[in-house]
Design a protein around this motif. Sequence first.
Motif, PDB file in Angstrom:
ATOM      1  N   GLU A   1      14.701  12.001   4.816  1.00 47.31           N
ATOM      2  CA  GLU A   1      15.013  10.612   5.188  1.00 47.31           C
ATOM      3  C   GLU A   1      15.487   9.834   3.979  1.00 47.31           C
ATOM      4  OE1 GLU A   1      14.309   6.283   5.992  1.00 47.31           O
ATOM      5  OE2 GLU A   1      13.564   7.534   4.371  1.00 47.31           O
ATOM      6  N   GLU A   2      14.801  10.053   2.857  1.00 50.05           N
ATOM      7  CA  GLU A   2      15.099   9.274   1.651  1.00 50.05           C
ATOM      8  C   GLU A   2      16.472   9.612   1.066  1.00 50.05           C
ATOM      9  OE1 GLU A   2      13.292   6.856   0.779  1.00 50.05           O
ATOM     10  OE2 GLU A   2      11.195   7.225   1.296  1.00 50.05           O
TER      11      GLU A   2
ATOM     12  N   ASP B   1       7.699   4.050  10.014  1.00 53.00           N
ATOM     13  CA  ASP B   1       7.979   4.261   8.598  1.00 53.00           C
ATOM     14  C   ASP B   1       7.344   3.115   7.807  1.00 53.00           C
ATOM     15  OD1 ASP B   1       8.988   4.897   6.125  1.00 53.00           O
ATOM     16  OD2 ASP B   1      11.088   4.982   6.739  1.00 53.00           O
ATOM     17  N   MET B   2       6.223   3.395   7.132  1.00 49.30           N
ATOM     18  CA  MET B   2       5.478   2.416   6.348  1.00 49.30           C
ATOM     19  C   MET B   2       4.696   1.447   7.239  1.00 49.30           C
ATOM     20  SD  MET B   2       8.407   1.589   3.450  1.00 49.30           S
ATOM     21  CE  MET B   2       7.382   0.475   2.470  1.00 49.30           C
TER      22      MET B   2
ATOM     23  N   HIS C   1       8.910  10.133   8.736  1.00 51.31           N
ATOM     24  CA  HIS C   1       9.454  11.081   7.759  1.00 51.31           C
ATOM     25  C   HIS C   1       8.369  11.476   6.773  1.00 51.31           C
ATOM     26  CE1 HIS C   1      10.195   8.493   4.098  1.00 51.31           C
ATOM     27  NE2 HIS C   1      10.350   7.517   4.962  1.00 51.31           N
TER      28      HIS C   1
ATOM     29  N   ASP D   1       5.008   5.034   2.117  1.00 51.85           N
ATOM     30  CA  ASP D   1       6.363   5.475   2.479  1.00 51.85           C
ATOM     31  C   ASP D   1       6.515   6.974   2.361  1.00 51.85           C
ATOM     32  OD1 ASP D   1       9.037   5.619   3.019  1.00 51.85           O
ATOM     33  OD2 ASP D   1       9.693   4.634   1.188  1.00 51.85           O
ATOM     34  N   ASP D   2       6.496   7.725   3.393  1.00 53.66           N
ATOM     35  CA  ASP D   2       6.026   7.351   4.705  1.00 53.66           C
ATOM     36  C   ASP D   2       4.823   8.208   5.032  1.00 53.66           C
ATOM     37  OD1 ASP D   2       5.811   6.290   7.273  1.00 53.66           O
ATOM     38  OD2 ASP D   2       7.334   7.601   8.099  1.00 53.66           O
TER      39      ASP D   2
HETATM   40 ZN   LIG Z   1      10.488   5.497   4.359  1.00 53.86          ZN
END
Ligand SMILES: [Zn+2]
Length: 583
Positions: A412-413, A440-441, A352, A379-380
């Motif tokens: 996404e968040e 993701d991360m 994302h 992130d991210d």
């Molecule tokens: Zn994330």
Amino acid sequence: MRSRRFLLSTVLISALVAALTAQSANKGGMGSIQEGPLREWLTYLSSDQLQGRATYSEGLGLAAAYIAERLKEFGVKPGGDNGSYFQVVKVQGVRTTSRASVTVEVNGQTRTFKDGAGITFPRNMGVKQSVIAERVVFAGYGMSLASLKHDDYANLDAKGAAVVWLGNGPKLDGVEVRRLLGSRSRTAFDKGAVATISPVGTGFGGRGGRGGAPSAEAPAANATQPPAPAGERGQGQGAGRGQGQGSGRGAADDGDFTTVQRLDNKVPPAVTAQDEFFEFLFSASEFKYADLKERAASQQALAPVVLKNVKLTFNVDADYEVVRTRYTRNVVGIVEGSDPALKNTYVLYGAHYDHTGYREGAPRAGGDPEDRINNGADDDGSGTVGILSVARAFATGPKPKRSLLFVWHAGEETGLLGSRYNADYPVVPLANIVAVINIDMIGRNRDDDPKQANTVLVVGSDRISTELHNINEDANASMAKPLTLDYELNDPADTESIYTRSDHYSYASKGIPIVFFFTGIHPDYHRPSDTVDKILFDKVAHVSQLAYETGRRVANLDHAPVRDNKGPRAGRTVKGKIATTQR
Ligand SMILES: [Zn+2]
């Protein structure tokens, strides 16, 4: 003089490095996935200029344009709308008019409970349908936590049944079960239930869910939101309300729920009920509801039981009116496969590219008032540049048989918006996507622990396809320096519920095998201090190389990874490859 000469030699060295980097990048493949370009891309994407990349913001638009420019440069084909690199994601606020009800037959006696009178359906209950449960089972606390030695389903067959539970979880020594309560409906549906009934006010939720929708008890069929994890996702169903810059705060009505998904999906009923309903439901049972309720409240043992002579009919029936529409965009690119027959099937790489924006209100206590931008380098940003490097590696290197689909998800968040949208309105048919690799991360060490330098957390790989899990293990073992693959967060008893918390879940809930790479939470998570200078680029490169290799192997298979749906097995204790017969 001296500084000038120093400058000159620095320039020469960097030119030489750039030339060498460009040379190996030209050959593409795994060798092209290197720290240099990852750092260059992330330095821009996580800069203050992009203001934290909130969905609906100018910063997100700049990020989208930057990614699309790189794709064009690498020769990655556009995979979005009308030959562009962008897929418009439509975010709708919806108002519900419900005519839903549940009819209960107990020993020949019949009562109908209307939505809002003793029983409550989620505001997004899906398309009109009637669901009949001839079997109704009471599953105690409704939790299946094998590694914690608590399993309400151990001696209970939930297949085809309506599943009922009570309480806020059993007492388990030293474990905070509260955060697992939100997954009880998903557990029941995974075990074959056709409907679930939980008491009002239980379940870990209450955040985000406006209009009485039990958002924390979302069914697996994904037309409702997943559990909103504590303190992180924050918004849940009220996604975007008043938090995206320029989103017209306070001006528009979101209706009863916000969604990017189809409203005509079939969703298994997951209702909440009040005492009156339960009293009637248990009226012919050898157990009195009042006793069970009391036992549940004091966390005593609750024995699962089949309720005899009970039949339930769920009449799902609602009209939906769209009262608000907002747009954001996924960025999509395709690298075509080499096999004429297999190239219309895909391995999807996801990350994302949105983040949480910046703090609009007063600065955090003790925080720098000038530093209010959540840069989201890890992130991210890390996954964003990670799959960008994988896209370049495939576009400029050898092509596998299948095609590679790259999706940079928006929103996404604020509730997995971009991935949920693409799972309901996909850019290529979902049936042609054989696996999803989501990142993701991947740019830090878990809890900043240097001992984690060579470790990546792997989640979900075994749940739908044991074969995919084993391909990822083999891919890792084949690397010059294999990573340590840690499955701790894949354990169903893990309270972080990571499996449901990033974009892969939108695809997994459609039955597509997924593997998720993550390097863990750290003190800068969702803070202005998640900055590019703290990113471990060698680690981003290393994990991206593994993602490349796993995807390459899947893309070269003559068959799609077998979907044996054996659920999570890799976990705290089980590591490495898993026999396909192993349950
Ligand atoms: Zn994330």
